[in-house]
Write a protein that holds these residues in place. Structure first.
Motif, PDB file in Angstrom:
ATOM      1  N   ALA A 227     -10.768   2.104  -6.891  1.00 48.08           N
ATOM      2  CA  ALA A 227     -11.562   3.061  -6.118  1.00 48.08           C
ATOM      3  C   ALA A 227     -10.706   3.594  -4.962  1.00 48.08           C
ATOM      4  O   ALA A 227     -10.062   2.829  -4.258  1.00 48.08           O
TER       5      ALA A 227
ATOM      6  N   CYS B 276     -20.106  -1.329  -0.528  1.00 56.56           N
ATOM      7  CA  CYS B 276     -19.121  -0.291  -0.205  1.00 56.56           C
ATOM      8  C   CYS B 276     -17.793  -0.570  -0.893  1.00 56.56           C
ATOM      9  O   CYS B 276     -16.994   0.322  -1.110  1.00 56.56           O
TER      10      CYS B 276
ATOM     11  N   LEU C 285     -16.237   5.275   0.339  1.00 53.59           N
ATOM     12  CA  LEU C 285     -16.343   5.026   1.783  1.00 53.59           C
ATOM     13  C   LEU C 285     -16.680   3.559   2.042  1.00 53.59           C
ATOM     14  O   LEU C 285     -17.600   3.016   1.435  1.00 53.59           O
TER      15      LEU C 285
ATOM     16  N   ARG D 222       0.803  -1.217   0.000  1.00 54.26           N
ATOM     17  CA  ARG D 222       0.000   0.000   0.000  1.00 54.26           C
ATOM     18  C   ARG D 222       0.838   1.270   0.000  1.00 54.26           C
ATOM     19  O   ARG D 222       0.593   2.185  -0.775  1.00 54.26           O
ATOM     20  N   TYR D 223       1.806   1.315   0.904  1.00 50.50           N
ATOM     21  CA  TYR D 223       2.481   2.598   1.141  1.00 50.50           C
ATOM     22  C   TYR D 223       3.806   2.727   0.402  1.00 50.50           C
ATOM     23  O   TYR D 223       4.247   3.834   0.118  1.00 50.50           O
TER      24      TYR D 223
ATOM     25  N   TYR E 192     -10.124   5.265  -1.423  1.00 50.50           N
ATOM     26  CA  TYR E 192     -10.665   5.524  -0.081  1.00 50.50           C
ATOM     27  C   TYR E 192      -9.652   6.427   0.642  1.00 50.50           C
ATOM     28  O   TYR E 192      -8.525   6.604   0.164  1.00 50.50           O
TER      29      TYR E 192
ATOM     30  N   ASN F  96       2.429   1.692  -3.636  1.00 47.33           N
ATOM     31  CA  ASN F  96       1.210   2.367  -4.069  1.00 47.33           C
ATOM     32  C   ASN F  96       0.179   1.418  -4.672  1.00 47.33           C
ATOM     33  O   ASN F  96      -0.628   1.817  -5.502  1.00 47.33           O
TER      34      ASN F  96
ATOM     35  N   LYS G  22      -6.731  -3.650   0.772  1.00 50.10           N
ATOM     36  CA  LYS G  22      -7.245  -2.795   1.846  1.00 50.10           C
ATOM     37  C   LYS G  22      -6.854  -3.324   3.222  1.00 50.10           C
ATOM     38  O   LYS G  22      -6.555  -4.504   3.385  1.00 50.10           O
TER      39      LYS G  22
ATOM     40  N   PHE H 147     -15.176  -2.159   0.093  1.00 49.35           N
ATOM     41  CA  PHE H 147     -13.941  -2.235   0.867  1.00 49.35           C
ATOM     42  C   PHE H 147     -13.463  -3.671   1.042  1.00 49.35           C
ATOM     43  O   PHE H 147     -12.274  -3.932   1.123  1.00 49.35           O
TER      44      PHE H 147
ATOM     45  N   THR I 170      -2.684   0.297  -3.716  1.00 45.97           N
ATOM     46  CA  THR I 170      -3.640   0.546  -2.626  1.00 45.97           C
ATOM     47  C   THR I 170      -4.947  -0.226  -2.792  1.00 45.97           C
ATOM     48  O   THR I 170      -5.857  -0.061  -1.984  1.00 45.97           O
TER      49      THR I 170
ATOM     50  N   ASP J 104      -7.570   6.338   3.118  1.00 43.38           N
ATOM     51  CA  ASP J 104      -6.193   5.948   3.435  1.00 43.38           C
ATOM     52  C   ASP J 104      -5.366   5.652   2.176  1.00 43.38           C
ATOM     53  O   ASP J 104      -4.158   5.479   2.251  1.00 43.38           O
ATOM     54  N   ASP J 105      -6.034   5.609   1.027  1.00 47.55           N
ATOM     55  CA  ASP J 105      -5.294   5.393  -0.223  1.00 47.55           C
ATOM     56  C   ASP J 105      -4.672   6.690  -0.734  1.00 47.55           C
ATOM     57  O   ASP J 105      -3.902   6.677  -1.683  1.00 47.55           O
TER      58      ASP J 105
END
Lengths: 291, 152, 787
Positions: free
Chosen positions: C24, B100, C237, B29-30, C26, B33, B38, B102, B35, C28-29
């Motif tokens: 997509a 959503c 979200l 993620r960091y 969010y 990149n 999740k 996520f 991302t 924290d991305d």
């Protein structure tokens, strides 16, 4: 959440791992799949500045059948055990333990050695290892030793392992003919569960006399460690293998073999009651399998 | 101290220097990149960070990045091609399996791993195959339908 | 029946390809150049005076850019309802729960920020704490807020009709007390935000919120800024379920840190902090007495309720009203009284969660209906149908059912579940149960008293005439609202869905009260339809003038202009358009004039075509105190049947099947409606079966992770048969109303009634853990044995 800083060692042989363990002593934390250790580190439940990973030691993840026993390496994962043909065919209760631990994602990483060294009273694989009468294989730079699994657990998170020792695997004798084993875990949902009670039973019977030759019953989540229900086991030896006997075993296990406590997952009274029910059910299922 | 690792992510070779206390999820993620992976709990309970590591779906929040030296990793970013969405992604879109979103990357990676290993799972095997991926929105119905539609 | 082209279909959601690929974005991305990372210092004590805070060492740590306490940011009180602004960003005098915010740090890395937090020294004087309603209302109980005596956030006393008289006239009276446990929202994405100031002093807060508008107002108020200088943007979200429907202290702290450092600052809650912050469903204790006639006619309902509120009000005032008002339907009930008390204590504050305030009251009441039905020998479905309100009816507390497919829902689940064959014919250990419920389709009033529009929408046509851009400040939180509004815009404008582009979740785009109280489909939907019609009328007006044809004689459908006079010659317009379109290969050759042509012509005539739409409900509800809570332009309703297997030896309950019918008015998107229904079942089932936040005796959450706080997994979820029942809601856009929350109402009581059917035990306390069910079965056996 962040992990604290630590030094990571990844030895490729048991010898190297043992040397490292000896060198770092109690400051070092052994890690296999990491599904418990990394969570505990993130939550600041445990602290360490040295981690020795056992994952690069290939022989520790093997499952080998040799003669009349099976040797399971400490780093064999739940998923690996569940797929292993010898475990599937001969150690059904252990397979069922492995299938019940955590989620499918955790089972791809969590190891049997890690599960035992974590020594949670509610751990999934331990009752099954106990009913198959496993021996725990332990090594240190001073040599090797074996200890019966029933004597391995000393308290929540505490085992028979000395600081310099490493659990390398388990030896399980191939179960005899006319025997069966079964494991049941009881929780609030069907996946990713932390057991409220878990019970495993093994039963060998004489097909001629229809009596019980031998049994082992292991109870989880009802004492400081997983325990054997010795009084129940003794009581049913030589008794006819039928529902009444299994019921009596359950009652004995419930009344005499366990001393659970209340916690936020369940009350002592309920756990105790369930020992009766599940002991009977696992024995019954073991018997059906044995036939 | 940082260690240099070499690994393959979505068919691309990477050489990266990482500290030992960084998880695979955080590196993806960091540092890289990527991302799409999740983080919903960081403790291996939700499955949002699911990636496929050497052929097995795992919680990348419980893997040390340094331990992926030499590994082959598939993340959600590796599924769609120039031709478009992966059939599993297409099915999730078509069946309304995403709310959503996520949990979706992790859910889709678990689905891919399930179908890679077992092209024709039973209903119970489908449930089992995503049992570590929590979804709070959909009640899983349309996810089951999407996965079911991808059986061979 | 009206014909629709876009709505009532199963169009794919606009956002799902991005979500399926991980593209997509969010919160924290997102990463910003020079971005700092923030962290909070939260109280380890449930109740303590803060004697001193020493930030010296924290400030000295290299990489630390700011350390803020209440001394730095002031003490402007805020909260949800202006009547109870009982929070400040950081505590001033004392902490009131484990997790109360004391200070915040911004540093160059999260690691440094967290280390700095540990270096802040706080001296506490521990105060006695209370953790239950019972302890908090004792006369000598420690007082949590000086301003709110007796630890009461709010109390409600209402009576409609004459309850005592009604009970006297009843032939059968049932009284039960039902209690649930505190819930957690357990959305997959933890709260997070990024605050940044530009060099002109404008603040942008990018936050995972359900209500950008309320957050904007709160931030502006607490930071002392003009609302126009505060922009709140919501990226994608990971759901909210009510918990993210108000500003949180982290968002405010983040803004202050950004102001102090002049850098973008990012902050996130950990999962543990999500539990600490809570703001989810209260623990309710309902005592309900219902009186009925021999023939099953309901006569009176007497209702008392206490809410275990936690340390601050949050949504609590609304919650305590909802807990009472939403029992007045869906059955005809002439007499109803309600006494409600929302009580402070030293736990994290509870707030709103899906089915706000009404879920447990419904669980208690629907169980009683089954008890009455059983005693009177009436089928539970028949009892409900007998008492059911009809379309147009108004409850004793003035809630008007302008559309009402409740009986149709019952019929649907009766048939869908094969109820008539199963009920009464299942073996011991197997059971079937049902329940009904309804919920508001948008709160009738904003949280703050105002005549504001509840939603404004702007639609702009692109200059080429091909595409309509919809701008709404509403919040897509996973429920599918963006897609719904795009579909409404397409339908109202007469263009295909592919001609719509939509942007949402940004306070710069207008006013929208956000995603709560199941309001957006109806309210934002209305504003969208209004804006689209405004656009359409402008385009048609230009055509009318150009073609010398009255506007009434033309329409837009499927992207084409329909003229009453089918031989109308529009070739001149087409020539103009094609001349404008040199070099392009997609020149129109259709028999009909295209929307693209028409809107390009309109642009040439008028400049950019912009349509605006707005919505606020007409004044709703009665004049009694609290009438504002529960009133809504419309009500969604639903019925469910649950089938269960109870292990009589262990008490384990397995939900085998759920049949669910919901009246959402006209379904904008069928798939999304079913998705809301199925998600509601899963959340209701979790609450019924195993979800509960558990505290130790010091006010710490014991199960603050998703291993020990147990959501429904894919292994547990039963098959759900979702049946969409469509009424035509006169107050809804295209006849649409809510589904997001109404659908959870019957889930818990249907399960409770099914467990009774299976095991013969009534359970009055949630969740239905194996232990609780086992204990009830044992007690039942003992009672039976004794008898």
């Amino acid at each position: 959440m962040l992990l604290p800083e630590f030094e990571l060692h990844e030895p490729v042989s048991i010898e190297d791992a043992l040397k490292l363990k000896k060198k770092h002593g109690k400051d070092a934390r052994l890690m296999a799949g990491g599904t418990d250790v990394l969570v505990l580190l993130k939550k600041k439940v445990i602290f360490t500045d040295t981690i020795i990973s056992l994952l690069q030691i290939k022989e520790l993840s093997q499952i080998k059948e040799s003669g009349n026993e099976v040797v399971i390496g400490a780093c064999a994962t739940m998923a690996q055990l569940s797929k292993s043909s010898v475990i599937k065919e001969k150690f059904g209760a252990l397979k069922s333990s492995c299938d019940n631990l955590g989620s499918h994602l955790i089972r791809n990483r969590a190891t049997i050695g890690g599960n035992c060294c974590n020594a949670s009273p509610a751990g999934d694989t331990m009752p099954s290892l106990m009913i198959y009468d496993a021996k725990v294989m332990i090594e240190s730079t001073d040599g090797k030793r074996e200890v019966s699994i029933k004597n391995f657990f000393k308290g929540p998170g505490v085992t028979d392992l000395a600081i310099h020792e490493i659990l390398t695997g388990f030896k399980l004798p191939i179960p005899p003919k006319n025997s069966g084993a079964h494991y049941i875990q009881l929780g609030k949902r069907r996946s990713s569960e932390i057991n409220v009670v878990n019970v495993g039973s093994f039963l060998e019977y004489d097909p001629d006399t229809k009596t019980i030759i031998n049994s082992r019953i292991a109870l989880g989540s009802v004492a400081a460690t997983p325990i054997r229900a010795q009084k129940a086991e003794e009581l049913i030896k030589g008794k006819p293998a039928k529902e009444d006997t299994f019921y009596t075993a359950g009652e004995t296990a419930r009344k005499e073999d366990c001393k659970p406590i209340d916690d936020f997952r369940g009350s002592a009274a309920y756990r105790q009651a369930m020992i009766g029910v599940l002991t009977k059910r696992t024995l019954q299922a073991s018997f059906e399998q044995a036939q | 101290m940082k260690k240099i690792i070499n690994l393959t992510i979505n068919d691309q070779a990477y050489e990266i220097a990482v500290v030992p206390n960084k998880t695979l999820a955080d590196m993806l993620r960091y540092d890289l990149n990527l991302t799409g992976t999740k983080k919903g709990c960081d403790t291996g309970d939700c499955g949002a960070c699911t990636v496929i590591l050497n052929g097995d779906a795992v919680n990348s929040c419980l893997i040390l990045a340094v331990q992926t030296d030499g590994a082959v990793i598939e993340t959600i970013e590796g599924l769609a091609t120039d031709e478009g969405l992966h059939p599993i992604q297409e099915a999730f879109v078509e069946k309304g399996a995403i709310q959503c979103g996520f949990c979706s990357p992790g859910m889709i990676m678990s689905t891919k791993n399930l179908l890679d290993k077992n092209a024709n799972p039973t209903e119970e095997e489908i449930r089992e195959g995503i049992s570590g991926n929590l979804c709070r929105c959909t009640g899983y119905q349309k996810i089951f339908e999407a996965i079911d539609s991808q059986k061979s | 029946m009206k014909e629709f082209n876009t709505i009532r279909t199963r169009a794919n959601r606009l956002d799902s390809p991005d979500k399926a690929t991980g593209e997509a974005i969010y919160v924290d991305d997102i990463s910003k150049p020079g971005m700092l990372f923030g962290a909070l210092l939260q109280s380890p004590h449930a109740h303590a005076k803060v004697l001193s805070i020493d930030t010296t060492e924290a400030k000295k740590l290299p990489g630390v850019k700011a350390v803020l306490t209440s001394k730095d940011v002031g003490t402007i009180p805020y909260g949800v309802s202006p009547a109870r602004y009982d929070e400040t960003v950081f505590v001033t005098d004392k902490v009131r729960y484990v997790g109360d915010e004391i200070a915040a740090v911004a540093a160059t890395s999260l690691d440094i920020a967290l280390k700095a937090v540990e270096l802040i020294r706080v001296e506490y004087e521990i105060l006695p704490a209370v953790f239950t309603v019972e302890d908090a209302i004792k006369e000598d109980a420690p007082q949590i807020h000086e301003k709110y005596k007796g630890n009461l956030t709010a109390e409600v006393h209402q009576e409609f009709g004459d309850v005592e008289k009604g009970l006297k006239e009843s032939d059968i009276i049932k009284t039960t007390t039902v209690k649930n446990k505190r819930q957690d929202g357990a959305f997959l994405e933890m709260q997070g935000c990024i605050a940044e100031f530009d060099r002109r002093g404008n603040l942008t807060l990018t936050s995972g919120t359900q209500t950008p508008h309320y957050v904007q107002r709160t931030v502006a108020m607490v930071l002392g800024m003009d609302i126009g200088k505060v922009r709140v943007k919501k990226p994608y979200l990971g759901a909210g379920f009510g918990i993210k429907a108000a500003a949180n202290p982290m968002e405010l702290a983040c803004c202050f840190l950004a102001k102090e450092t002049n850098k973008p600052v990012k902050m996130n809650y950990t999962r543990e902090q999500v539990f600490m912050f809570c703001r989810a469903r209260h623990q309710f204790t309902h005592t309900i007495t219902t009186g009925a006639k021999k023939d099953g006619t309901l006569v009176a309902l007497k209702h008392e309720c206490t809410l275990d509120g936690g340390a601050y009000s949050s949504f609590g005032i609304a919650t305590v009203y909802y807990a009472g008002s939403l029992l007045a339907g869906p059955y005809k009930l002439p007499n109803m009284s309600y006494e409600g008390f929302r009580v402070y204590n030293n736990k994290p504050a509870c707030g709103a969660q899906r089915g706000h305030g009404a879920v447990i009251a419904r669980a208690a009441f629907e169980q009683q209906l089954d008890m009455i039905a059983e005693e009177l020998g009436i089928d539970p479905m028949e009892l409900r149908i007998k008492n059911m309100m009809s379309r147009g009816d108004t409850t004793c507390n003035d809630l008007n059912m302008s559309s009402f497919g409740m009986s149709e829902c019952i019929d649907a689940v009766r048939e869908g579940s094969d109820w008539d064959r199963k009920k009464g014919n299942m073996p011991i250990g197997k059971g079937i149960g049902m329940a009904c419920g309804f919920f508001v389709s948008g709160a009738g009033f904003p949280i703050y008293r105002s005549d504001t529009y509840h939603g404004t929408v702007m639609i702009k046509l692109t200059e080429d005439g091909g595409t309509a851009l919809v701008y709404t400040a509403s919040a897509e939180i996973g429920q599918g609202s963006d897609t719904a509004f795009a579909m409404i815009a397409a339908e109202a404008l007469g263009v295909p869905l592919s001609a719509i582009r939509l942007a949402s979740g940004d306070t710069d785009m207008g006013v929208d009260l956000g995603a709560y109280s199941s309001r957006q489909t109806l309210m934002t939907g209305h504003a969208t339809k209004d804006a689209a019609e405004h656009v359409k009328s402008q385009v048609l007006a230009v055509l009318a003038e150009k073609l010398d044809t009255p506007v009434e004689d033309m329409d837009i459908k499927n992207g084409f202009i329909e003229f009453k006079n089918q031989t109308l010659d529009f070739s001149e317009l087409r020539t103009t358009y094609i001349k404008e379109h040199r070099g392009w290969i997609d020149n129109p050759d259709s028999e009909k004039l295209t929307f693209n042509e028409a809107s390009r012509i309109a642009y040439l005539e008028k400049g950019t075509i912009v349509g605006t739409g707005k919505y606020k409900p007409v004044f709703l509800g009665g004049k009694y105190k609290g009438a504002a809570v529960g009133t809504s332009p419309a009500y969604g309703c639903s019925a469910q049947v649950a089938e269960v297997t109870v292990d009589m030896g262990t008490g384990q309950v397995i939900i085998d099947n759920v049949t669910d019918a919901h009246d959402c008015g006209k379904a904008i998107n069928m798939t999304s409606v079913e998705g809301q229904m199925e998600g509601s079942v899963s959340m209701g089932m979790g609450e019924a079966m195993h979800e509960e936040v558990i505290f130790d005796d010091k006010g710490n959450v014991l199960n603050n992770d998703l291993a020990e706080y147990k959501l429904v997994t894919a292994m547990d979820m039963p098959k759900v048969k979702s049946i969409v029942v469509e009424s035509d809601e006169p107050n809804g856009p295209f006849g649409a109303k809510e589904v997001g929350e109404g659908a959870i109402m019957p889930t818990i009581p249907a399960i409770l009634n099914a467990v009774y059917d299976a095991a013969g035990v009534r359970i009055y306390e949630l969740p239905l853990t194996p232990e609780r069910v086992y204990t009830a079965i044992q007690e039942y056996k003992e009672r039976k044995g004794a008898a």
